[in-house]
Design a protein around this motif. Structure first.
Motif, short mmCIF file in Angstrom:
data_model
loop_
_atom_site.label_atom_id
_atom_site.label_comp_id
_atom_site.label_asym_id
_atom_site.label_seq_id
_atom_site.Cartn_x
_atom_site.Cartn_y
_atom_site.Cartn_z
N VAL A 681 9.20 1.44 6.17
CA VAL A 681 8.43 2.11 6.37
C VAL A 681 7.52 1.50 6.59
CG1 VAL A 681 9.70 3.90 5.69
CG2 VAL A 681 8.10 2.17 4.14
N ALA A 682 7.14 0.30 5.80
CA ALA A 682 5.94 -0.40 6.02
C ALA A 682 6.04 -1.55 7.35
CB ALA A 682 6.16 -1.05 4.85
N ALA A 683 7.44 -1.68 8.65
CA ALA A 683 7.38 -2.61 9.13
C ALA A 683 7.67 -2.29 10.21
CB ALA A 683 8.37 -3.80 8.76
N ASP A 684 7.08 -0.85 10.37
CA ASP A 684 7.05 -0.23 11.60
C ASP A 684 6.64 -0.59 13.29
OD1 ASP A 684 8.33 1.70 13.36
OD2 ASP A 684 7.40 4.26 12.32
N PRO A 685 7.01 -1.40 14.26
CA PRO A 685 6.54 -1.80 14.71
C PRO A 685 5.47 -0.47 15.44
CG PRO A 685 8.36 -1.97 14.93
CD PRO A 685 8.87 -1.30 13.96
N GLU A 686 5.83 0.40 15.69
CA GLU A 686 4.62 1.38 15.99
C GLU A 686 3.36 1.92 15.49
OE1 GLU A 686 3.61 3.79 19.52
OE2 GLU A 686 5.40 2.74 19.32
N LEU A 687 3.78 1.98 13.58
CA LEU A 687 2.93 1.93 13.01
C LEU A 687 2.41 0.84 13.09
CD1 LEU A 687 1.24 3.82 10.88
CD2 LEU A 687 3.12 2.65 9.31
N ILE A 688 2.07 0.00 13.23
CA ILE A 688 1.52 -1.28 13.48
C ILE A 688 0.53 -1.59 14.37
CG2 ILE A 688 2.28 -4.20 12.89
CD1 ILE A 688 2.27 -2.51 10.49
N ARG A 689 1.47 -1.40 15.47
CA ARG A 689 0.61 -1.53 16.46
C ARG A 689 -0.14 0.28 17.14
NH1 ARG A 689 4.96 -0.97 19.57
NH2 ARG A 689 5.49 -2.41 20.06
N GLU A 690 -0.12 0.82 16.57
CA GLU A 690 -1.09 2.30 16.78
C GLU A 690 -2.10 1.80 14.80
OE1 GLU A 690 -1.29 3.82 18.43
OE2 GLU A 690 -0.05 3.79 19.28
N ALA A 691 -1.87 1.28 14.07
CA ALA A 691 -3.28 0.25 13.01
C ALA A 691 -4.18 -0.52 13.90
CB ALA A 691 -2.30 -0.04 11.83
N VAL A 692 -2.96 -1.27 14.89
CA VAL A 692 -4.01 -2.82 14.80
C VAL A 692 -4.94 -1.76 16.11
CG1 VAL A 692 -3.83 -4.83 16.45
CG2 VAL A 692 -2.60 -4.32 14.76
N LYS A 693 -4.77 -1.38 16.83
CA LYS A 693 -5.48 -0.54 17.91
C LYS A 693 -6.55 0.13 17.17
CE LYS A 693 -2.07 0.35 21.26
NZ LYS A 693 -1.64 1.60 22.18
N PHE A 694 -6.05 1.23 16.12
CA PHE A 694 -7.78 1.57 15.24
C PHE A 694 -8.89 0.75 14.89
CE2 PHE A 694 -9.53 2.95 10.97
CZ PHE A 694 -9.64 4.18 11.80
N TYR A 695 -8.23 -0.43 14.18
CA TYR A 695 -8.62 -1.30 13.59
C TYR A 695 -10.21 -2.17 14.64
CZ TYR A 695 -7.01 -1.00 8.65
OH TYR A 695 -7.26 0.02 7.58
N ASP A 696 -9.57 -2.63 15.91
CA ASP A 696 -9.92 -2.78 16.64
C ASP A 696 -11.46 -1.98 16.74
OD1 ASP A 696 -10.17 -5.02 19.10
OD2 ASP A 696 -10.21 -3.11 20.09
N VAL A 697 -10.85 -0.89 17.28
CA VAL A 697 -11.95 -0.45 17.28
C VAL A 697 -13.34 -0.12 16.19
CG1 VAL A 697 -12.73 2.49 17.53
CG2 VAL A 697 -10.77 1.73 18.52
N LEU A 698 -12.85 0.06 14.76
CA LEU A 698 -13.47 0.07 13.64
C LEU A 698 -13.84 -1.28 13.62
CD1 LEU A 698 -14.41 0.48 10.86
CD2 LEU A 698 -12.47 -0.98 10.01
N ALA A 699 -13.74 -2.54 14.71
CA ALA A 699 -14.20 -3.63 14.41
C ALA A 699 -15.63 -3.93 15.06
CB ALA A 699 -13.51 -5.29 14.66
N GLU A 700 -15.15 -2.47 16.22
CA GLU A 700 -16.61 -2.77 17.35
C GLU A 700 -17.20 -1.96 16.73
OE1 GLU A 700 -16.24 0.10 21.77
OE2 GLU A 700 -14.50 0.55 20.14
N MET A 701 -17.31 -1.12 15.60
CA MET A 701 -18.39 0.18 15.98
C MET A 701 -19.37 -0.82 14.54
SD MET A 701 -19.12 1.19 12.07
CE MET A 701 -17.30 1.80 10.91
N MET A 702 -18.40 -1.86 13.94
CA MET A 702 -19.08 -2.31 12.79
C MET A 702 -19.93 -3.75 13.76
SD MET A 702 -16.65 -3.36 9.69
CE MET A 702 -17.51 -4.03 9.07
N CYS A 703 -19.38 -3.91 14.92
CA CYS A 703 -20.46 -4.88 15.35
C CYS A 703 -21.63 -4.65 16.19
CB CYS A 703 -19.28 -5.26 17.16
SG CYS A 703 -18.22 -6.84 16.09
N SER A 704 -21.22 -2.92 16.54
CA SER A 704 -22.67 -2.39 16.54
C SER A 704 -23.70 -2.41 16.03
CB SER A 704 -22.21 -0.95 17.85
OG SER A 704 -22.03 -0.18 16.53
N LEU A 705 -23.68 -2.56 14.41
CA LEU A 705 -24.52 -2.12 13.10
C LEU A 705 -25.48 -3.12 13.05
CD1 LEU A 705 -21.91 -0.49 11.16
CD2 LEU A 705 -23.65 0.78 13.23
N ASP A 706 -26.48 -3.11 12.54
CA ASP A 706 -27.29 -3.75 12.20
C ASP A 706 -26.94 -4.68 10.85
OD1 ASP A 706 -28.83 -2.73 10.15
OD2 ASP A 706 -29.15 -1.13 11.63
#
Length: 865
Positions: A681-706
């Motif tokens: 459950v913890a090392a499911d490749p599909e889950l890890i891959r989708e989580a990395v995509k999500f956190y890349d969007v989170l980083a994009e949101m934080m880079c746009s803030l002051d």
């Protein structure tokens, strides 16, 4: 033989006539000809025919008896029960036999062009008359009296041309096709006969020598009579709901066929639509009044059985399905909640905290599909979200503080005392004892979505760990096959769960708000679930697999806008400090407080704390709920998985130092099976891959803030970004290509920005800043430049495409202009700051920082810095 009398339909429900079918039957019995309206047929010259109906019947009886005289004796009898023969098309004499396992129906037909074949042994005896005809002649002397006693007299205002004994062939074919369609829809058997002017005979019961006589003049009376039959007289569809379900489906299919034909037969369409409407109306009556008919007992349970066994048939073509028509009728009668509530509760009996490998869980797949079909109807979704067991009680409600004691039924007093003692001892381990009505265990046992998502793969469940028994002696291929099989089973359940949640979100504003409120409550009551799994308080927090399921479902819901640049722009970061919006998920004070990066106030310094509350869109709600769910659901499991891996290495070293064999050691195999159960459950490749995509969007949101707004963001945002990338790059149980094709450019930009001297005070946690340096080493430093004394292969499996800019083909460390200007001074500053991390941790941090500095020194792009 009993003569069946049908109950009259309720006055509130107008009778639905057969719209041509009854007229067709009467026309066969009385006059003949096509029952279509006169304007649809061309005019035909009027032949000289008798106008007296009794004279017409005498003629037909005479022909059946083999006589040409119109003054032949009129004889009649009830038809004998005939063997049902499956014949799909009319025979040479126009005989129609449709097989029916439950009902046989004989319809009198008037086909004057068909002659009785004296050689047909089934119909005619040696004397030229059938036994049935002899009985008919001996019992019936007056056709008018017989007609008056069985069915309303038929009167026709058609032109005399339509009363001809020689109808056109086109009319006869069309008439037969129409009635054959209705016979198929109603699941009855018909045999042409001129023996009587009774419209319909229905035969049932294998031991009956004579059929029951049922006069049918409307569709209502036919269906009501069918529902009033005892189950002993039926071979299939013994329950009323089962019969009505199949009747509705057959009518829908035939209606689609008629609509595709070139000739527009309005009469047949009307008849089929009436059949669908009658099926839904009678189904509602059976669901509301289960004692109404002989076959309508336990109708709600029967509806659940139909949903479980035949979901696709009932609920396909959602707008015109049986279920949607029933729901419309329930809404009209304002009885929707009274039926949907018990049905949903019955479906939820197959769910509950446990493993997908249990026997009970085998029914969960059908139950999930049935629940999804129900909730796809918006009215049902709205009604379900308003049920008391949909959400937890509010924190201010007195019910929330009620204590639920574990059931100890079947134990005597001494055993109950012993069990209570054991529960108190294990209360902080894995077995929940008493819990509050508003808590993690209550979420799993008392709410609809909680029971659904509490079904999964518990990592400590013996049924899961036993799948990896003696794993040290098994081949790697065998173990991998077991892992993939368990992951597929889990993902099927999670996919169905996601569809159920989507149905609630699409049901309207009420059901969408109800679903979002449930997710917020699930994160609030489990706000302390992010710590070490081994010290989790089971009386307050939900199980680890439940929290992981919640995170996975929310991650799937985030998929559409994570992959859309336009939709990502709709994410509003002010959701984090809006208490009314998140309801305590990102609380800034109290027991549920969420630490910020470097902000002690509830709102950023540049934001007015008294500004009015916003109505945030779904994308914003889903995005920030997903971030919190991953923090509470995924990373506790990844941390436990990492700890178990270190423990296995230590056990292996101890066994080998004693000269033993780790593969045959039972304790080592037990720990190994636990480690592999976590890996599923913890090392499911599909889950890890989708989580990395999500956190890349989170980083994009934080880079746009002051800077001030970034400091007000939760600290776990940055911590989880580091954790997911470190886990994907360093854990041996994660496939080496898990990051292949995943963009992490926004994460790199965020790391460079947070490490820069200008933002040195943005993060006050030195350990978190040190982890940012580890991200640069593990992910963005080319493999040939990494140096790790203890782990020679450490991080070398990260694909080269991950650390390189797709636009230039160079590593991000060399192509980024911001990195060229600030990274070298940032690393030198970080080298001094890691002194605060601890005596052991700082050595590893500084070793990796030195590897980065060496790479930058050898790169001309960084010489100026």
């Amino acid at each position: 033989m009993l003569k069946l009398v049908f109950p009259v339909a309720p006055k509130s429900t107008p009778p639905h006539t057969m719209s041509g079918f009854g007229d067709s039957l009467r026309a066969w019995a009385n006059i003949g000809g096509d029952p279509d309206p006169p304007q649809e047929e061309p005019s035909i010259p009027t032949p000289q025919t008798p106008s007296d109906p009794d004279e017409i019947r005498r003629k037909r009886l005479a022909r059946m008896a083999g006589s040409n005289s119109s003054n032949s004796p009129r004889q009649s009898s009830a038809p004998t029960q005939m063997e049902t023969t499956p014949v799909s098309n009319p025979g040479p004499r126009g005989r129609l036999d449709f097989t029916s396992p439950d009902l046989d129906m004989e319809v009198a037909d008037d086909n004057d062009n068909d002659n009785v074949n004296d050689n047909d042994e089934d119909l005619v005896n040696e004397g030229g008359q059938t036994q049935t005809q002899k009985q008919l002649m001996s019992q019936t002397l007056d056709p008018a009296a017989l007609r008056a006693s069985t069915a309303p007299p038929f009167t026709s205002d058609r032109p005399p041309a339509l009363l001809s004994d020689h109808p056109s062939p086109r009319k006869t074919k069309r008439l037969r096709k129409r009635d054959a369609t209705m016979i198929k829809v109603l699941s009855i058997t018909t045999v042409q006969s001129d023996q009587t002017d009774l419209l319909t005979y229905i035969k049932f019961g294998e031991g009956e020598s004579q059929p029951a006589i049922i006069p049918v003049d409307s569709l209502d009376s036919l269906i009501a009579g069918r529902l009033n039959l005892q189950s002993s007289a039926l071979k299939r569809d013994k329950s009323a709901i089962a019969y009505l379900t199949n009747l509705h489906e057959r009518a829908r299919m035939e209606l689609s066929k008629v609509s595709e034909e070139k000739e527009d037969d309005l009469t047949t369409k009307t008849m089929l639509m009436d059949a669908k409407k009658c099926a839904a109306t009678y189904a509602v009556s059976c669901l509301l009044y289960e004692e109404l008919f002989a076959s309508s007992h336990h109708s709600k349970d029967e509806l659940v059985k139909c949903l479980l066994s035949n979901t696709a048939q009932i609920c396909n073509h959602a707008e015109g399905s049986f279920l949607s028509d029933v729901v419309k009728e329930l809404i009209n009668q304002e009885e929707l909640e009274n039926v949907v509530g018990p049905v949903v509760d019955k479906l939820m009996e197959n769910f509950g905290g446990g493993s997908l490998l249990e026997e009970k869980a085998a029914k969960s797949s059908n139950s999930s599909r049935a629940l999804q079909s129900l909730l796809n109807i918006k009215a049902v979704a709205v009604a379900t979200s308003s049920f008391p067991n949909f959400n937890l009680p509010s924190s201010s409600s007195p019910v929330a503080k009620e204590v639920v004691q574990p059931s100890m039924d079947g134990f005597d007093t001494q055993q109950q005392q012993f069990m209570a003692m054991m529960l108190r001892m294990q209360n902080n381990r894995s077995v929940p004892g008493a819990y509050l009505r508003r808590s993690g265990p209550a979420l799993e046992t008392s709410t609809i979505l909680g029971r659904l998502l509490s079904l999964g793969l518990p990592t400590r469940d013996p049924k899961v760990t036993s799948q990896f028994a003696n794993a040290a002696r098994r081949t790697m291929q065998d173990v991998n096959n077991v892992k993939e099989g368990l992951r597929k089973t889990n993902m099927v359940h999670l996919e169905l769960s996601t569809q159920i949640v989507k149905a609630l979100l699409k049901g309207g504003k009420e059901s969408r708000n109800g679903a979002l409120a449930w997710f917020k409550d699930s994160l609030i009551v489990n706000c302390r679930a992010g710590g070490d799994v081994n010290y989790r308080d089971a009386s307050k927090n939900s199980s680890t697999h439940t929290m992981l399921n919640i995170a996975t479902v929310l991650l799937k819901l985030s998929g559409p806008f994570v992959g859309s640049e336009e939709k990502r722009k709709l994410i509003d970061p002010s959701f984090v400090w809006s208490e009314e919006a998140h309801g305590g998920v990102y609380a800034s004070s109290g027991d549920e407080k969420v630490d910020r990066l470097n902000c002690d106030t509830p709102t950023p310094k540049n934001v007015d704390p008294n500004q009015p509350a916003k109505d945030f869109n779904f994308i914003t709600n889903c995005f920030f709920l997903t971030a919190r769910a991953l923090n509470l659901g995924l990373f506790p499991l990844t941390s436990t998985y990492h700890s178990l891996g270190r423990q296995l290495g230590h056990m292996n070293w101890q066994i080998r130092s004693r000269g033993g064999d780790a593969a045959s050691d039972p304790n080592f195999n037990r720990a190994l099976s636990m480690h592999m159960a976590h890996e599923v459950v913890a090392a499911d490749p599909e889950l890890i891959r989708e989580a990395v995509k999500f956190y890349d969007v989170l980083a994009e949101m934080m880079c746009s803030l002051d800077t001030d707004t970034v400091q007000a963001m939760p600290e776990f945002f940055v911590d989880d970004v580091c954790s997911i990338l470190n886990f994907a790059a360093t854990e041996r149980g994660v496939p080496s290509d898990v990051l292949k094709g995943v963009s992490v450019a926004n994460i790199f930009n965020l790391v460079i920005r947070l490490l820069s001297p200008a933002h040195a005070k943005t993060i006050k946690n030195y350990n978190l800043r040190a982890r940012l340096g580890d991200i640069l080493f593990h992910i963005f430093l080319p493999s040939e430049c990494k140096r790790e004394e203890d782990e020679p292969q450490y991080g070398e499996d990260v694909p080269a495409s991950v650390c390189c800019d797709p636009k230039t083909g160079q590593p991000f460390l060399l192509s980024s202009k911001e990195a060229q200007d600030t990274l070298a001074p940032s690393l030198l500053l970080l080298y001094g700051e890691v002194e605060h991390t601890g005596p052991y941790e700082k050595q590893g941090f500084r070793s990796r920082i030195c590897s980065l500095l060496k790479y930058l020194w050898n790169s001309p792009q960084h010489h100026n810095a």
